[in-house]
Design an enzyme around this catalytic site. Structure first.
Site, PDB file in Angstrom:
ATOM      1  N   HIS A 309      28.765 -22.463  16.377  1.00  0.00           N
ATOM      2  CA  HIS A 309      30.138 -22.699  15.942  1.00  0.00           C
ATOM      3  C   HIS A 309      30.144 -23.123  14.481  1.00  0.00           C
ATOM      4  O   HIS A 309      29.364 -23.984  14.071  1.00  0.00           O
ATOM      5  CB  HIS A 309      30.800 -23.791  16.789  1.00  0.00           C
ATOM      6  CG  HIS A 309      32.156 -24.195  16.284  1.00  0.00           C
ATOM      7  ND1 HIS A 309      32.442 -25.457  15.837  1.00  0.00           N
ATOM      8  CD2 HIS A 309      33.304 -23.477  16.141  1.00  0.00           C
ATOM      9  CE1 HIS A 309      33.703 -25.512  15.441  1.00  0.00           C
ATOM     10  NE2 HIS A 309      34.248 -24.332  15.619  1.00  0.00           N
ATOM     11  N   SER A 310      31.001 -22.498  13.686  1.00  0.00           N
ATOM     12  CA  SER A 310      31.168 -22.850  12.283  1.00  0.00           C
ATOM     13  C   SER A 310      29.827 -22.758  11.559  1.00  0.00           C
ATOM     14  O   SER A 310      29.153 -21.734  11.626  1.00  0.00           O
ATOM     15  CB  SER A 310      31.794 -24.248  12.187  1.00  0.00           C
ATOM     16  OG  SER A 310      32.097 -24.579  10.855  1.00  0.00           O
ATOM     17  N   MET A 311      29.423 -23.827  10.885  1.00  0.00           N
ATOM     18  CA  MET A 311      28.154 -23.793  10.147  1.00  0.00           C
ATOM     19  C   MET A 311      26.962 -23.674  11.082  1.00  0.00           C
ATOM     20  O   MET A 311      25.865 -23.339  10.643  1.00  0.00           O
ATOM     21  CB  MET A 311      28.025 -25.048   9.295  1.00  0.00           C
ATOM     22  CG  MET A 311      28.968 -25.111   8.109  1.00  0.00           C
ATOM     23  SD  MET A 311      28.775 -23.749   6.943  1.00  0.00           S
ATOM     24  CE  MET A 311      27.125 -24.066   6.324  1.00  0.00           C
ATOM     25  N   MET A 336      31.086 -18.318  16.126  1.00  0.00           N
ATOM     26  CA  MET A 336      32.528 -18.514  16.187  1.00  0.00           C
ATOM     27  C   MET A 336      32.986 -19.262  14.943  1.00  0.00           C
ATOM     28  O   MET A 336      32.515 -20.366  14.666  1.00  0.00           O
ATOM     29  CB  MET A 336      32.899 -19.301  17.445  1.00  0.00           C
ATOM     30  CG  MET A 336      32.517 -18.605  18.747  1.00  0.00           C
ATOM     31  SD  MET A 336      32.664 -19.662  20.208  1.00  0.00           S
ATOM     32  CE  MET A 336      31.301 -20.810  19.919  1.00  0.00           C
TER      33      MET A 336
END
EC number: 3.1.-.-
Length: 1147
Positions: A309-311, A336
């Protein structure tokens, strides 16, 4: 003894009065009014042609008619060279010295030449000219309009349903420092769903969840809980799925103590290093019979599935380039809201370099001609973006088009995913109920425990991901029906009237009206027939799979030649509709169910493609679309009504010409923005029409779509108009149900995003698909217009990082103007006055030059990039992935107006920021005055004598020790950003002290020094946001008790010039004027800083600190040249000046 002139006895007001012995009331308003009387008297006498008075006054004056010496900001007397020349622009009585300094010359005192003495005008730092005020108001007004638009217009609806779970976490304590040095900072957990997972033994397929920036390991729970429930309730009872290798998923998650990876490259590398060791440990768990409960006949796992997720998605890709990466331990990555294309912020040099290393490695791997030379050949990467609701990371950055070919990965938006059909914010993408169901089922669909990798082969994995995440209408979508085996034997009566005449449309308004099972046969046109035929079918009823007993089934059938004593036992499903007739035909049929495309239901009562918690569930439409070539081996399409009771439901099926249903509107973007675009769908139209507009590619523009109402001539409408807008790449689709009006925005060509591996064709643009009721014999008029106010909001997400760079462009030009005026006239003008002068010439010229630069690079780019589109494997070693990094991040001439627009906004921001700094310094000055204690019994004269000194210069040893200690800490423990923050605080105090002296003891020298320190403070404040993120990371590490020394940002040279400059200013030393060619060095440095900030500042914001640091280095050198420009002057930086400071006026 005082020396007086005949015209006036007042001393030069430009020489500052010493603070320790200053009489603050001496220059009060009352005294200044009284000192004006002699001037008034002289003027009166002069007008009356009477001889002027030669009486000597003891009051101070604004001008000393002979000033052999000048003073700096702290009152120190500076010797000046004696050669003088008259300045043509100086007022009467002023002369220009050889080094460019303004001085007064002695005037012969005769009755005819007496000139009244006047005090130089006080230049208030608060004053602003009308032109600067107008520019600031326009800039702030535009910024407010952008922010207002971003929160009120062109907003995607929120459609996520809430998810629920019963989480528990088992910490794996055995994964300690024996495995990795980072085990004392990070932790590894195994997720377990309560009431489903009975213990902590691993028995399935390992999946590793990586949280994002400041994320929690508990964010795994929505998807992990759905996976556990889906396997427990569905898959474990599905024998075919279990035989295909499906097993439950063991979700592992990592506690990073909410580390901030977006701002610190070393943290990102540390996490990747830790995770590689975690993967090695996780795989070892399946070899340990004490913690594993697996079928011994199954191979041991050699890889894990990664969910980021993200980074966390960037960390997942970083793992593959780390030295401790275990080969083939990762082959499936799903991310994501991960910013793959570029860093979300560019404040840290290591983050930018790490991104470059990662992306270069992936591009280089996929540029190899042979699979054996590609270390990522078996890796699939799916990037899922949240869309317009994600205001944390621009969804444009989630694109992987510039990193992987479509054979190994793709980018998709949540609004595209079937049965999701909604945009999501940065956190909702983790817990959105309909989305987590799709992710969990997609992962289960690629699992195969019969293989050591625990997943299916790469090509099969890509096929599965496209099936779950894409609409099925893309050009790359693979049709399953033509490749499947016949599953149904259909027998029909030869005399049946169920065969539809060729070219006619099948329309069913209700199902089961015949009271029996009925098949409608539609002849398939032969392959190669004119018009490029295609078959389309739309229904609001779910299509049955073979063997199911629902309401409707669609089959592709071929006639079976009649042969005596032929067995039909090979068909799993048989339907005999001949009613015992001797004349019958048998058809071997394949089911179309695997290729069904789900569309959001569009009726007169629907508002959104989705439904929320507490609302009635909406059954989606089922849609089929085939080219004639896909089904050419069959003779009929059979639409079978399997229900025998009248049932609500409609079916529309037809063969239509591609040329009638598809059209391309070649309209220029300028014409579309100016006049809009109108077209109509004729009354005799196919059910599905598509319009492509190649000029609609930019993500910076938004539009409004209006659709007229269709008249059905009294009949009820089968379905309301349904509109789909979509891009071919990345895969972004948006649906508008019951469409009358729609807001259109897209994530196409975006600023600062690298170009794709395979260059986009000019024909690629935004397309619209319209599903309309063909039984309504009325035309539909459609209008597309630009939404300029809605487009303003699109600038926020794409250009918010410009505030790290463009304000420095303004500040550098203002500082340059201030120094030029100072070196010429001796007046260091206030910041706002310098801004006004820049608005008249410097800023417009610079903006014109930058605009022409962007225009020239945009013209030359197509020729240099022509070779991009002819490459053997989709990429090229000569492709320039950085050509969008400069200026405003786009070479489209249409958006050249953004350069002056951003500049005028930054002018307004700098003006407001300047007033905020003035307010802060004045408030602190007032507070400092309030805490100054004066006993009541001390008289006014004595109180004036006790006014505290503004600048007490500490001893050279003390200053050197303080600086050395600070630099030693930077070298060993703290990042240089900490020292820079300290320097900013010290500079704030210096500015406050300078402001107090300048307001109490008004003089040119005091005003100069205050304006100088204030401008340096403004410059340092605009650099501060670049340094704060790293400082926050360091503080966070201390908060989590991670006492290992900070492993980056310890270069003392990155902050030493600032420390030396700030230390010098604490002594009250004004920077000397330079009358030689050396003054051009300061001008060129500030000019270069302005250009660099505008051109490279957004992409390489961290370098702005180094540029400003070099400027501070130069200013520190200039400070060391108080007497003459030589290296010997460097010793003045740390020399005590108490001995040479004069306490009053020279006798």
């Amino acid at each position: 003894m005082r020396r007086h002139s005949s015209g006036s006895s007042e001393d030069d007001d430009a020489s500052p009065v010493e603070a320790p012995h200053a009489n603050s009331s001496r220059f009060s308003a009352k005294d200044s009014r009284s000192s004006a009387h002699p001037t008034t008297k002289l003027d009166h006498n002069r007008n009356a042609d009477r001889p002027p008075s030669f009486s000597i006054s003891r009051r101070s004056s604004s001008i000393n008619w002979r000033l052999p010496e000048s003073r700096n900001g702290n009152g120190t007397v500076e010797k000046r060279p004696s050669p003088e020349r008259t300045s043509p622009s100086s007022p009467l009585g002023l002369i220009m010295t050889a080094n460019g300094e303004l001085r007064t010359k002695e005037v012969e005192k005769t009755p005819e030449t007496v000139i009244p003495a006047r005090r130089p005008p006080w230049r208030s730092p608060w004053a602003i000219t009308f032109s600067a005020l107008v520019a600031a108001i326009v800039g702030i007004g535009f910024l407010v309009a952008v922010l207002h638009s971003s929160v009120t217009r062109q907003l995607d609806p929120k459609g996520c349903r809430m998810s629920y779970m019963r989480p528990s976490y088992a910490k794996l304590n055995e994964f300690d420092t024996e495995h990795t040095r980072l085990a004392s900072k990070y932790s590894l957990y195994l997720y377990r769903e309560q009431d489903i997972d009975r213990d902590t033994k691993v028995r399935g397929v390992p999946v590793l969840f990586i949280p994002g920036n400041a994320g929690s390991y508990k964010q795994v729970r929505p998807i992990a809980a759905e996976a556990a429930n889906y396997f427990h309730n569905v898959l474990q009872h599905d024998e075919s799925a279990m035989n295909a290798g499906t097993r439950n998923l063991d979700f592992f998650t990592v506690d990073f103590n909410e580390d901030i990876t977006a701002f610190h490259g070393q943290t990102l590398l540390d996490q990747a290093e830790y995770l590689n060791e975690a993967v090695r440990y996780i795989l070892s768990l399946y070899l340990d019979p004490r913690v594993a409960d697996r079928d011994p006949d199954l191979p041991d796992p050699t890889s894990v599935i990664v969910l980021g997720h993200s980074m966390g998605g960037i960390v997942a890709r970083t793992m593959l380039i780390m030295p401790n990466f275990q080969s083939h331990s990762i082959n499936t990555i799903i991310t994501m809201s991960a910013p793959h294309a570029r860093p979300p912020v560019s404040f840290d040099s290591q983050s930018v370099q790490t991104y470059k290393d990662i992306n270069d490695y992936w591009r280089r791997a996929y540029s190899q001609q042979w699979a054996n030379d590609n270390p990522l050949w078996h890796v699939t990467l799916v990037s899922i973006a949240g869309g317009g609701l994600d205001t944390v990371v621009p969804s444009d950055y989630a694109s992987v088009e510039s990193l992987v070919p479509d054979t190994h990965g793709f980018t998709v938006f949540t609004s595209t995913i079937p049965n999701v059909w909604t945009s999501m914010d940065h956190q909702a993408i983790l817990w959105c109920d309909q989305f987590r169901k799709v992710v969990a089922q997609a992962i289960y669909d690629v699992v195969d425990v019969h293989r050591a990798t625990q997943t299916k082969p790469r090509a099969e994995r890509m096929r599965v991901f496209k099936k779950w995440f894409l609409t099925g209408m893309e050009t790359i979508a693979e049709k399953a029906a033509p490749r499947s085996e016949p599953t149904t034997l259909l027998t029909v009566d030869d005399n049946s009237d169920s065969i539809i005449a060729e070219g006619e449309r099948l329309v069913l308004r209700n199902l089961g009206t015949a009271g029996t099972v009925r098949a409608h046969l539609m002849p398939i046109p032969p392959s190669g027939s004119p018009g490029m035929k295609r078959f389309t079918l739309l229904t609001d009823t779910k299509l049955d799979k073979p063997g199911e007993h629902g309401k409707l089934e669609v089959l592709f059938c071929s006639v079976i030649p009649s042969q005596p004593s032929q067995s039909w036992a090979g068909f799993p499903s048989q339907m005999d509709l001949s009613k015992g007739s001797t004349g019958s035909t048998r058809l071997a049929c394949r089911s179309a169910a695997p290729d069904v495309v789900s569309l959001p239901a569009s009726t007169s009562s629907t508002q959104f493609p989705f439904y929320l918690n507490g609302e009635k569930e909406i059954t989606p439409f089922s849609y089929l679309e085939y080219g004639v070539d896909d089904i050419a081996e069959h003779q009929f399409v059979a639409v079978v009504e399997k229900t025998t009771a009248p049932t609500p439901g409609f079916v529309v099926a037809e063969f239509s010409d591609y040329t009638q249903s598809h059209r391309t509107r070649h309209i220029s973007l300028r014409s579309l923005l100016t006049f809009g675009m109108k077209f109509h769908l004729p009354a005799e139209r196919p059910m599905v029409s598509e319009v492509k507009v190649p000029s609609l590619q930019s993500s910076l523009l938004a539009y409004n779509l209006r659709i007229s109402h269709q008249d059905c001539n009294g009949d009820s409408e089968l379905f309301a108009p349904l509109v789909r807008q979509y891009l071919a790449e990345p895969y972004e689709s948006k649906y508008f149900v019951n469409a009358r009006e729609a807001t259109v925005s897209l994530h196409g060509v975006a600023p600062y995003v690298p170009p794709p591996l395979t260059g986009k064709l000019d024909e690629n643009g935004l397309s619209f698909q319209f599903w309309t009721d063909p039984t309504c014999s009325s035309s539909i008029h459609i209008e597309l217009t630009a939404d300029f106010m809605g487009s303003l909001g699109k600038l926020y997400m794409r250009y918010r990082t410009v505030f790290a760079a463009f304000p420095l462009f303004i500040v550098a030009l203002v500082l340059r103007k201030q120094f030029r005026v100072y070196d010429t006239t001796g007046m260091f003008i206030p910041f706002l006055e310098g801004l006004d002068l820049c608005l008249r010439q410097s800023i417009p010229l610079m903006l014109a030059s930058l605009t022409l630069l962007t225009l020239s690079t945009g013209i030359m780019a197509p020729a240099s990039n022509a070779s991009f589109w002819h490459w053997r494997n989709g990429t090229s070693s000569i492709m320039d992935f950085q050509h969008n990094d400069l200026l405003i991040g786009t070479e489209d001439p249409l958006f050249l107006f953004l350069i002056p627009l951003i500049a005028i906004v930054c002018v307004g921001v700098c003006t407001v920021f300047n007033y905020m700094a003035l307010t802060l310094t004045h408030l602190l000055g007032v507070l400092a005055s309030l805490v100054t204690f004066h006993p009541g019994w001390i008289g006014n004269e004595d109180r004036k004598k006790t006014t505290p000194a503004a600048f007490f210069s500490p001893s050279p040893r003390r200053r050197m020790i303080t600086t050395a200690v600070l630099l030693l800490l930077v070298t060993t423990m703290v990042p240089y950003q900490f020292a820079y923050l300290v320097a900013c605080l010290v500079q704030l105090m210096t500015t406050v002290r300078a402001q107090r002296i300048a307001s109490e003891l008004r003089s040119t020298a005091n005003s100069n020094f205050y304006n100088y320190t204030h401008s340096i403070f403004i410059l340092m404040l605009w650099i501060l946001p670049i340094n704060l993120p790293t400082f926050v990371v360091w503080v966070h590490n201390l908060a989590v008790h991670w006492l290992t020394p900070f492993s980056s940002h310890h270069n003392v040279l990155s902050v030493m010039p600032f420390i030396v400059l700030v230390e010098t200013l604490t002594t009250g030393k004004m920077i000397p004027r330079m009358g030689s060619r050396l003054k051009h060095v300061t001008s060129l440095l500030l000019f270069g800083m302005a250009v660099y900030a505008a051109v490279y500042g957004v992409t390489y914001a961290y370098t702005l600190h180094y540029v400003a640091n070099f400027l501070a280095f130069w200013l520190a050198i200039v400070h060391s040249t108080s007497d003459s420009w030589s290296l010997a002057g460097l010793t003045h930086l740390y020399s005590g000046d108490a001995g040479i400071r004069k306490r009053g006026k020279e006798p």
